[in-house]
Design an enzyme around this catalytic site. Structure first.
Site, PDB file in Angstrom:
ATOM      1  N   CYS A  70       2.291  -7.550   5.981  1.00 32.74           N
ATOM      2  CA  CYS A  70       2.447  -8.397   5.418  1.00 32.74           C
ATOM      3  C   CYS A  70       3.672  -8.687   5.063  1.00 32.74           C
ATOM      4  O   CYS A  70       4.466  -7.643   4.345  1.00 32.74           O
ATOM      5  CB  CYS A  70       1.216  -8.281   4.112  1.00 32.74           C
ATOM      6  SG  CYS A  70       1.207 -10.109   2.941  1.00 32.74           S
TER       7      CYS A  70
ATOM      8  N   CYS B 125       5.101  -8.444  -2.604  1.00 31.28           N
ATOM      9  CA  CYS B 125       4.658  -8.650  -3.381  1.00 31.28           C
ATOM     10  C   CYS B 125       5.017  -7.388  -3.698  1.00 31.28           C
ATOM     11  O   CYS B 125       4.903  -6.319  -3.221  1.00 31.28           O
ATOM     12  CB  CYS B 125       3.152  -8.782  -3.592  1.00 31.28           C
ATOM     13  SG  CYS B 125       3.033 -10.617  -3.172  1.00 31.28           S
TER      14      CYS B 125
ATOM     15  N   CYS C 218      -4.723  -0.798  -1.744  1.00 35.82           N
ATOM     16  CA  CYS C 218      -5.460  -1.613  -0.131  1.00 35.82           C
ATOM     17  C   CYS C 218      -3.508  -1.495   0.305  1.00 35.82           C
ATOM     18  O   CYS C 218      -2.397  -1.794   0.016  1.00 35.82           O
ATOM     19  CB  CYS C 218      -5.530  -3.261  -0.576  1.00 35.82           C
ATOM     20  SG  CYS C 218      -4.520  -4.393   1.129  1.00 35.82           S
TER      21      CYS C 218
ATOM     22  N   CYS D 137       2.843  -4.407  -4.499  1.00 30.90           N
ATOM     23  CA  CYS D 137       1.517  -4.017  -3.516  1.00 30.90           C
ATOM     24  C   CYS D 137       1.913  -3.162  -2.087  1.00 30.90           C
ATOM     25  O   CYS D 137       3.073  -3.161  -1.619  1.00 30.90           O
ATOM     26  CB  CYS D 137       1.580  -5.443  -3.021  1.00 30.90           C
ATOM     27  SG  CYS D 137       0.360  -5.298  -1.312  1.00 30.90           S
TER      28      CYS D 137
ATOM     29  N   CYS E 183     -14.435  -5.724   1.778  1.00 28.69           N
ATOM     30  CA  CYS E 183     -12.921  -6.866   1.819  1.00 28.69           C
ATOM     31  C   CYS E 183     -12.451  -6.230   3.561  1.00 28.69           C
ATOM     32  O   CYS E 183     -12.536  -5.030   3.837  1.00 28.69           O
ATOM     33  CB  CYS E 183     -12.347  -5.320   0.328  1.00 28.69           C
ATOM     34  SG  CYS E 183     -10.184  -6.651   0.764  1.00 28.69           S
TER      35      CYS E 183
ATOM     36  N   GLU F 256      -7.299  -2.158   7.276  1.00 21.54           N
ATOM     37  CA  GLU F 256      -8.063  -1.269   6.720  1.00 21.54           C
ATOM     38  C   GLU F 256      -9.008  -2.161   6.030  1.00 21.54           C
ATOM     39  O   GLU F 256      -9.041  -3.461   6.512  1.00 21.54           O
ATOM     40  CB  GLU F 256      -7.763  -1.126   4.803  1.00 21.54           C
ATOM     41  CG  GLU F 256      -6.564  -0.150   5.080  1.00 21.54           C
ATOM     42  CD  GLU F 256      -5.999   0.466   3.723  1.00 21.54           C
ATOM     43  OE1 GLU F 256      -5.250   1.105   4.034  1.00 21.54           O
ATOM     44  OE2 GLU F 256      -6.326  -0.120   2.908  1.00 21.54           O
TER      45      GLU F 256
HETATM   46  S1  SF4 Z   1      -0.280  -8.769  -2.465  1.00 22.39           S
HETATM   47 FE1  SF4 Z   1       0.120  -7.350  -0.683  1.00 22.39          FE
HETATM   48  S2  SF4 Z   1      -1.012  -7.877   1.350  1.00 22.39           S
HETATM   49 FE2  SF4 Z   1      -1.446  -9.952  -0.454  1.00 22.39          FE
HETATM   50  S3  SF4 Z   1       0.093 -11.506  -0.149  1.00 22.39           S
HETATM   51 FE3  SF4 Z   1       1.298  -9.792  -1.311  1.00 22.39          FE
HETATM   52  S4  SF4 Z   1       2.175  -8.688   0.037  1.00 22.39           S
HETATM   53 FE4  SF4 Z   1       0.592  -9.376   1.218  1.00 22.39          FE
END
Ligand code: SF4
Length: 390
Positions: A117, A121, A364, A124, A110, A97
């Site tokens: 990823c 997290c 995101c 996220c 952005c 994205e």
């Molecule tokens: S916030 Fe999401 S995109 Fe950013 S490092 Fe953590 S898991 Fe990865």
């Protein structure tokens, strides 16, 4: 770097010295590389045949050996507030994205650095997809090139000043004064420092006078805290640094941002202050997502202030954008305001990020999460080592 889909060199992936070598391999002088960059980055030209001041033979050679290929657009969403989000194709089954946020005094793009990823997290949306692959330099730079084309910037300005402050504001769909892409943040999908090898050349093209010519203060790299790579970055470039902090102590941060188990807060902050010293930077921006009842109490704000006061730091409080399946909720606005006030009382500059694009899949990773093939790699909560490209 060659893209996997084509044996032609995608010139969007070559910083100036590499482009000069490429041009030299074709038997041309280095200044041809600067001419090419002028066509690509100032005029947005993607067709060699239209580059009228290049010799015909050279153009014919380029057509065989090179290409200018941005990522393919799968879907575009536009918000009533002018925010625009593109879903882009990486491979046949993978998507990532890019988001443009117009404001009265700036236009922030952005961009993503990875498909998915691995850092997991817990708050996220991207993390839910796991990790697919690193984006190439051409795919990272290609996002900016594509956005400027999609936003009609190249057609309104073919001079070197297209990104500068002198650019005329236009009217966006929101009726707000919409500005060109004045700022680029690597804050989309992925951990940019886990894709160091491809991200650093992309930053060079963003900053190069012959590239997008962005000022270092208008390019921000956001990391979740890969400490060794922050030191390495300090030796390589001088863009603005943002850090996803999200908690004022190791116990909570390790739960929210698992990489904290490997690089705890004290180690991370030391790397941040080193970066600022080394780069003569102004301050590090600490991103702090406000999760209802989790990290948003006044006591936690005071704890955070004690960590950061007296350092070149500012805190950006981000109201959480809930997505399907998340266990977190957004802190109410008065709670966020109280948190900000406690930080300011504690001597730390703090702002609340305005929520944008709420009528589209704004968190995101949300849009990509709906369409990608979920054959992914997950490091999960057992993070002991992150795959990092050097
Ligand atoms: S916030 Fe999401 S995109 Fe950013 S490092 Fe953590 S898991 Fe990865």
């Amino acid at each position: 770097m060659n893209d996997s889909l084509s044996c032609r060199e995608n010139l969007l992936g070559l910083p100036r010295p590499q482009l000069e070598s490429f041009v030299a391999d074709l038997g041309s002088k280095p200044f041809r590389a600067r001419q090419l960059m002028n066509w690509i980055y100032k005029r947005g030209e993607g067709d060699f045949a239209s580059m009228s001041d290049l010799a015909k033979d050279f153009r014919a050679q380029l057509a065989v050996r090179a290409e200018i290929r941005p990522p393919e657009v799968v879907k575009v969403q536009s918000s009533a507030d002018g925010t625009r989000k593109w879903l882009l194709r990486a491979d046949s089954s993978q998507a990532f994205e890019m988001v443009f946020i117009p404001e009265t005094d700036r236009g922030t793009l952005c961009i993503s650095s990875q498909v998915g990823c691995a850092l997991d997290c817990s708050f996220c949306s991207t993390a839910q997809q796991g990790f697919n692959r690193n984006l190439t330099t051409a795919e990272i730079v290609g996002q900016v090139w594509l956005a400027k084309r999609e936003l009609g910037e190249f057609s309104t300005a073919d001079s070197v000043d297209v990104l500068g402050d002198s650019h005329s504001p236009r009217s966006g769909s929101s009726g707000l004064r919409e500005r060109a892409v004045s700022n680029v943040v690597l804050m989309g999908m992925g951990e940019p420092l886990a894709n160091f090898r491809n991200v650093v050349p992309a930053l060079r093209i963003l900053l190069d006078d012959f590239g997008f010519d962005l000022s270092r203060r208008r390019v921000t790299l956001s990391t979740s805290g890969l400490v060794p790579q922050i030191y390495k970055l300090a030796a390589e470039t001088n863009v603005a640094l943002a850090v996803s902090l999200h908690a004022p102590n190791d116990e909570l941060r390790s739960e929210l941002v698992p990489i904290n188990r490997k690089h705890p807060i004290a180690e991370l902050l030391e790397a941040c202050w080193h970066y600022i010293d080394e780069q003569n930077g102004r301050s590090v921006t600490f991103e702090y997502v406000m999760l209802d009842g989790v990290n948003d109490s006044p006591a936690q704000a005071r704890q955070l202030a004690r960590l950061l006061a007296g350092h070149p730091a500012k805190v950006n409080l981000i109201p959480f954008n809930p997505f399907p399946g998340t266990r977190y909720g957004r802190s109410p606005l008065p709670v966020i305001q109280r948190f900000r006030d406690e930080l300011i009382k504690g001597g730390v500059l703090a702002t609340i990020r305005k929520t944008r694009g709420e009528d589209i899949d704004a968190a995101c990773g949300q849009l990509a999460g709906k369409v990608i093939d979920r054959t992914t790699v997950r490091l999960g909560s057992k993070i002991i080592g992150v795959a990092v490209s050097q």
